[in-house]
Design a protein around this motif. Structure first.
Motif, PDB file in Angstrom:
ATOM      1  N   SER A  39      51.025   9.902  52.247  1.00  0.00           N
ATOM      2  CA  SER A  39      49.518   9.915  52.397  1.00  0.00           C
ATOM      3  C   SER A  39      48.953  11.457  52.104  1.00  0.00           C
ATOM      4  O   SER A  39      49.803  12.285  52.520  1.00  0.00           O
ATOM      5  CB  SER A  39      49.289   9.606  54.025  1.00  0.00           C
ATOM      6  OG  SER A  39      47.869   9.969  54.196  1.00  0.00           O
ATOM      7  N   GLU A  40      48.173  11.674  51.711  1.00  0.00           N
ATOM      8  CA  GLU A  40      47.472  13.111  51.716  1.00  0.00           C
ATOM      9  C   GLU A  40      46.607  13.326  53.090  1.00  0.00           C
ATOM     10  O   GLU A  40      45.993  14.577  52.962  1.00  0.00           O
ATOM     11  CB  GLU A  40      46.467  13.269  50.628  1.00  0.00           C
ATOM     12  CG  GLU A  40      47.195  13.052  48.948  1.00  0.00           C
ATOM     13  CD  GLU A  40      46.382  13.790  48.055  1.00  0.00           C
ATOM     14  OE1 GLU A  40      44.989  14.083  48.251  1.00  0.00           O
ATOM     15  OE2 GLU A  40      46.987  14.342  47.210  1.00  0.00           O
ATOM     16  N   ILE A  41      46.737  12.846  54.082  1.00  0.00           N
ATOM     17  CA  ILE A  41      46.247  13.196  55.437  1.00  0.00           C
ATOM     18  C   ILE A  41      47.149  14.041  56.020  1.00  0.00           C
ATOM     19  O   ILE A  41      48.206  13.735  56.538  1.00  0.00           O
ATOM     20  CB  ILE A  41      45.799  11.906  56.193  1.00  0.00           C
ATOM     21  CG1 ILE A  41      45.118  11.071  55.462  1.00  0.00           C
ATOM     22  CG2 ILE A  41      45.155  12.611  57.440  1.00  0.00           C
ATOM     23  CD1 ILE A  41      43.804  11.598  54.744  1.00  0.00           C
ATOM     24  N   ASP A  56      38.689  14.731  53.915  1.00  0.00           N
ATOM     25  CA  ASP A  56      39.798  13.998  54.231  1.00  0.00           C
ATOM     26  C   ASP A  56      40.749  14.503  55.383  1.00  0.00           C
ATOM     27  O   ASP A  56      41.194  13.785  56.304  1.00  0.00           O
ATOM     28  CB  ASP A  56      40.919  13.204  53.247  1.00  0.00           C
ATOM     29  CG  ASP A  56      40.290  12.142  52.379  1.00  0.00           C
ATOM     30  OD1 ASP A  56      39.143  11.722  52.886  1.00  0.00           O
ATOM     31  OD2 ASP A  56      40.785  11.767  51.406  1.00  0.00           O
ATOM     32  N   ASN A  57      40.722  15.635  55.378  1.00  0.00           N
ATOM     33  CA  ASN A  57      41.506  16.820  56.091  1.00  0.00           C
ATOM     34  C   ASN A  57      40.730  17.724  57.179  1.00  0.00           C
ATOM     35  O   ASN A  57      41.232  18.837  57.136  1.00  0.00           O
ATOM     36  CB  ASN A  57      42.720  17.443  55.260  1.00  0.00           C
ATOM     37  CG  ASN A  57      43.623  16.388  55.008  1.00  0.00           C
ATOM     38  OD1 ASN A  57      44.726  16.140  55.673  1.00  0.00           O
ATOM     39  ND2 ASN A  57      43.596  15.910  53.496  1.00  0.00           N
ATOM     40  N   GLN A  58      39.621  17.259  57.168  1.00  0.00           N
ATOM     41  CA  GLN A  58      38.755  18.573  57.685  1.00  0.00           C
ATOM     42  C   GLN A  58      39.102  19.038  58.935  1.00  0.00           C
ATOM     43  O   GLN A  58      39.033  20.335  59.070  1.00  0.00           O
ATOM     44  CB  GLN A  58      37.182  17.893  57.687  1.00  0.00           C
ATOM     45  CG  GLN A  58      37.078  16.661  58.614  1.00  0.00           C
ATOM     46  CD  GLN A  58      35.685  16.185  58.723  1.00  0.00           C
ATOM     47  OE1 GLN A  58      34.598  17.032  58.707  1.00  0.00           O
ATOM     48  NE2 GLN A  58      35.259  14.712  59.047  1.00  0.00           N
ATOM     49  N   ASP A  59      39.842  18.431  59.819  1.00  0.00           N
ATOM     50  CA  ASP A  59      40.377  19.154  61.093  1.00  0.00           C
ATOM     51  C   ASP A  59      41.397  20.025  60.816  1.00  0.00           C
ATOM     52  O   ASP A  59      41.211  21.192  61.349  1.00  0.00           O
ATOM     53  CB  ASP A  59      40.922  17.780  62.038  1.00  0.00           C
ATOM     54  CG  ASP A  59      39.950  17.063  62.606  1.00  0.00           C
ATOM     55  OD1 ASP A  59      38.697  17.296  62.646  1.00  0.00           O
ATOM     56  OD2 ASP A  59      40.237  15.747  63.025  1.00  0.00           O
ATOM     57  N   TYR A  71      51.540  18.680  48.408  1.00  0.00           N
ATOM     58  CA  TYR A  71      50.094  18.604  47.919  1.00  0.00           C
ATOM     59  C   TYR A  71      49.748  19.520  46.755  1.00  0.00           C
ATOM     60  O   TYR A  71      49.361  19.267  45.745  1.00  0.00           O
ATOM     61  CB  TYR A  71      49.281  19.004  48.968  1.00  0.00           C
ATOM     62  CG  TYR A  71      49.283  18.074  50.209  1.00  0.00           C
ATOM     63  CD1 TYR A  71      49.661  16.678  50.062  1.00  0.00           C
ATOM     64  CD2 TYR A  71      49.376  18.597  51.488  1.00  0.00           C
ATOM     65  CE1 TYR A  71      49.878  15.825  51.330  1.00  0.00           C
ATOM     66  CE2 TYR A  71      49.227  17.774  52.748  1.00  0.00           C
ATOM     67  CZ  TYR A  71      49.803  16.331  52.803  1.00  0.00           C
ATOM     68  OH  TYR A  71      49.912  15.881  53.662  1.00  0.00           O
ATOM     69  N   ASP A  77      48.270  13.193  59.866  1.00  0.00           N
ATOM     70  CA  ASP A  77      49.287  11.953  59.887  1.00  0.00           C
ATOM     71  C   ASP A  77      50.430  12.303  59.605  1.00  0.00           C
ATOM     72  O   ASP A  77      51.370  11.582  60.226  1.00  0.00           O
ATOM     73  CB  ASP A  77      48.323  10.886  59.146  1.00  0.00           C
ATOM     74  CG  ASP A  77      47.062  10.444  59.660  1.00  0.00           C
ATOM     75  OD1 ASP A  77      46.645  10.695  60.657  1.00  0.00           O
ATOM     76  OD2 ASP A  77      46.313   9.691  58.815  1.00  0.00           O
ATOM     77  N   ASN A  78      50.734  13.100  58.432  1.00  0.00           N
ATOM     78  CA  ASN A  78      52.147  13.230  57.886  1.00  0.00           C
ATOM     79  C   ASN A  78      52.620  14.081  59.006  1.00  0.00           C
ATOM     80  O   ASN A  78      54.044  13.980  59.192  1.00  0.00           O
ATOM     81  CB  ASN A  78      52.136  13.983  56.416  1.00  0.00           C
ATOM     82  CG  ASN A  78      51.686  13.041  55.571  1.00  0.00           C
ATOM     83  OD1 ASN A  78      51.859  11.670  55.459  1.00  0.00           O
ATOM     84  ND2 ASN A  78      51.070  13.501  54.497  1.00  0.00           N
ATOM     85  N   PHE A 110      39.704  16.024  49.347  1.00  0.00           N
ATOM     86  CA  PHE A 110      41.028  16.271  50.240  1.00  0.00           C
ATOM     87  C   PHE A 110      40.483  17.145  51.295  1.00  0.00           C
ATOM     88  O   PHE A 110      40.999  16.834  52.345  1.00  0.00           O
ATOM     89  CB  PHE A 110      41.671  17.131  49.339  1.00  0.00           C
ATOM     90  CG  PHE A 110      43.249  17.744  50.244  1.00  0.00           C
ATOM     91  CD1 PHE A 110      44.238  16.943  50.304  1.00  0.00           C
ATOM     92  CD2 PHE A 110      43.317  18.848  50.781  1.00  0.00           C
ATOM     93  CE1 PHE A 110      45.470  17.170  50.781  1.00  0.00           C
ATOM     94  CE2 PHE A 110      44.347  19.130  51.264  1.00  0.00           C
ATOM     95  CZ  PHE A 110      45.399  18.605  51.496  1.00  0.00           C
TER      96      PHE A 110
END
Length: 210
Positions: free
Chosen positions: A2-4, A114-117, A83, A7-8, A111
């Motif tokens: 996943s590109e999150i 999706d990964n704003q945090d 990434y 999560d990874n 990207f």
């Protein structure tokens, strides 16, 4: 994969052989830093959220900064290179400047959203921490995988880019445009995101083109 990013990181953390109290502290910190920001989160809140005592947190981490670095360092060292390399491989598929710019803007903005945090934590902490800045720069400029060098080479291969722009300026043009719009969109809702991104693409094209 996943590109999150986070999560990874969670999946990676679950596989680490570390004490349960340390793992709980890290996962709680991750959630709270993302929701409230690093400065807006206390170790007391982390302890309550994790279901451990503050003494447990300080058993594994001397300071809150050490706790933050225990999250950021493996993210930058273990996941960013993946990434980065995947992104650079995709960039090589494009032959015209307009195609390249369109993909770069759309892909990296998605990207970031999706990964704003993760992006917000990294940006805010990079502004105040030389240690984090060095980690990010070293990852971006790794020999044989340098984003500025690769982006510059691919752009120049189109034969459409101004010769007076060096690699750092080329990358800064993209990152500055996408990054500033990403931060603005966190505070002011946009009426038409795609329209805004198309304008950014045209602005970058006008600046870079011969």
């Amino acid at each position: 994969m996943s590109e999150i990013i986070f999560d990874n990181y969670r999946t990676w953390l679950e596989g680490q052989k570390i004490p349960n109290g340390e793992r709980k502290s890290l996962l709680a910190s991750l959630d709270l830093f993302a929701k409230q920001g690093y400065d807006g989160t206390s170790t007391a809140q982390i302890a309550e959220y994790a279901g451990v005592s503050q003494a447990t947190i300080f058993k594994y981490f001397k300071t809150k900064q050490d706790l933050l670095m225990a999250i950021i360092e493996p993210v930058i060292k273990n996941f960013f290179p993946i990434y980065r390399d995947d992104f650079l491989a995709k960039l090589k598929e494009f032959r015209t400047l307009r195609e390249f710019i369109h993909f770069f803007v759309q892909n990296r903005y998605k990207f970031a959203k999706d990964n704003q945090d993760a992006v917000i934590i990294l940006i805010t902490q990079a502004l105040v921490s030389p240690q984090i800045r060095k980690l990010i720069v070293d990852t971006l400029k790794k020999p044989n995988h340098s984003i500025p060098d690769e982006v510059g080479r691919i752009l120049r291969n189109t034969g459409e880019v101004r010769s007076d722009l060096d690699e750092i300026t080329l990358v800064r043009t993209f990152i500055g445009s996408i990054g500033s719009y990403f931060l603005q969109s966190r505070f002011w809702k946009t009426k038409d995101e795609q329209h805004d991104l198309q304008l950014i693409e045209e602005q970058i094209l006008a600046f870079l083109k011969n």
